[in-house]
Design an enzyme around this catalytic site. Structure first.
Site, mmCIF file in Angstrom:
data_model
loop_
_atom_site.group_PDB
_atom_site.id
_atom_site.type_symbol
_atom_site.label_atom_id
_atom_site.label_comp_id
_atom_site.label_asym_id
_atom_site.label_seq_id
_atom_site.Cartn_x
_atom_site.Cartn_y
_atom_site.Cartn_z
ATOM 1 N N PRO A 95 -19.980 35.791 6.842
ATOM 2 C CA PRO A 95 -18.716 36.643 5.822
ATOM 3 C C PRO A 95 -17.424 35.851 6.226
ATOM 4 C CG PRO A 95 -19.876 37.050 7.935
ATOM 5 C CD PRO A 95 -20.302 35.533 8.050
ATOM 6 N N GLU A 155 -24.680 34.259 15.382
ATOM 7 C CA GLU A 155 -23.404 34.594 14.945
ATOM 8 C C GLU A 155 -22.352 33.663 14.233
ATOM 9 O OE1 GLU A 155 -24.592 37.816 16.615
ATOM 10 O OE2 GLU A 155 -22.501 37.385 16.574
ATOM 11 N N ARG A 161 -29.548 32.628 -13.382
ATOM 12 C CA ARG A 161 -29.469 33.608 -14.414
ATOM 13 C C ARG A 161 -28.411 32.733 -15.454
ATOM 14 N NH1 ARG A 161 -26.754 37.930 -15.918
ATOM 15 N NH2 ARG A 161 -28.384 38.928 -16.044
ATOM 16 N N ASP A 172 -23.026 39.969 -20.128
ATOM 17 C CA ASP A 172 -23.191 40.723 -18.560
ATOM 18 C C ASP A 172 -22.020 41.067 -18.524
ATOM 19 O OD1 ASP A 172 -25.955 40.170 -18.786
ATOM 20 O OD2 ASP A 172 -25.798 38.937 -17.131
#
Ligand code: 4H4
Length: 244
Positions: free
Chosen positions: A87, A114, A152, A167
């Site tokens: 994160p 954690e 991709r 895209d």
């Protein structure tokens, strides 16, 4: 491209990495993917990989010695960009995925618990990447998202060459609406331009729909998008209409 994943849960990768796009990429020799179990690099008899944080606070952290040993062992097979999914990383975008798709080798480190002892990050991590501002139980799902978004974009992986580069987000915009058969579904039709056969008109309509949807849902993307003069005129019309 070679991608290695370092994880405590190697089985989590099997299904996704064996599905059509990934399997075809691997069969075509465009992707060499391997998973490595961090626990194999624990040297004590209990194969301990985690420990409680100094200073208390609960939870567990991945031990630095085990993780660095694992990273160095995999890197010994060939240099790689070492990415920790966490994160605290910079958030994954199309542009970042495109940059990563140019690399010859990625080593994805999947955090657990954690997080990771900071010394492992200082010694062995090149980049931290997050897939979004929320906390997962492990970095494996984040690694799979990153792998999908990157693989991709490798030339030859998807059928229509270059299609993925048109895209959504590829040009900094969201995609507009799509339609397929039947022509009438529960009283809802298809925009006439899409069945007109005028390809230039279809392209213009799609571009305007992408601009409209981006302006409505993610206006902050417009500042960084590559807009033509025609795009800007259309956006000004949209704004004028909305203030009427
Ligand atoms: C790492 C959880 C650090 C909590 C983790 C912390 C993501 C994400 C993620 C398992 C690992 C979590 N990985 N994008 N989002 N203590 N990974 O949540 O720093 O809050 O990529 S902590």
């Amino acid at each position: 491209m070679k991608i290695d994943a370092l994880t405590l849960f190697p089985d989590m990768f099997d299904a996704v990495m064996s599905e059509s796009m990934m399997w075809k990429a691997r069969e075509k020799g465009l992707l060499d993917f391997r998973v490595h179990d961090i626990r194999d690099y624990a040297e004590d008899k209990h194969r301990k990989v985690d420990d409680s944080p100094y200073g208390g606070g609960g939870g567990m952290l991945l031990k630095p010695d085990v993780l660095v040993r694992a990273i160095e062992a995999v890197k010994a097979e060939g240099d790689a960009l070492v990415i920790l999914l966490s994160p605290q990383g910079r958030v994954l975008t199309h542009q970042l995925a495109d940059e990563l798709a140019q690399r010859s080798r990625l080593l994805l480190v999947c955090g657990r618990y954690e997080g990771v002892d900071e010394r492992a990050i200082e010694l062995a991590i090149d980049d931290e990447i997050s897939i979004g501002d929320y906390v997962l139980t492990g970095g494996e799902l984040a690694a799979l998202v990153l792998i999908d978004a990157v693989v991709r974009l490798i030339p030859g992986v998807l059928g229509a060459e270059g299609a993925q580069h048109r895209d959504s987000h590829a040009d900094g915009l969201l995609e507009g609406p799509h339609y397929t058969r039947p022509p009438d579904y529960r009283g809802l039709g298809v925009p006439a331009v899409l069945t007109s056969g005028h390809h230039a008109e279809v392209d213009r309509w799609r571009r305007q729909q992408a601009l409209k949807r981006t302006w409505e849902r993610r206006p902050e993307l417009l500042a960084a998008a590559a807009l033509s003069e025609e795009d800007r005129v259309y956006l000004e019309q949209l704004k004028a209409e909305s203030s009427d």
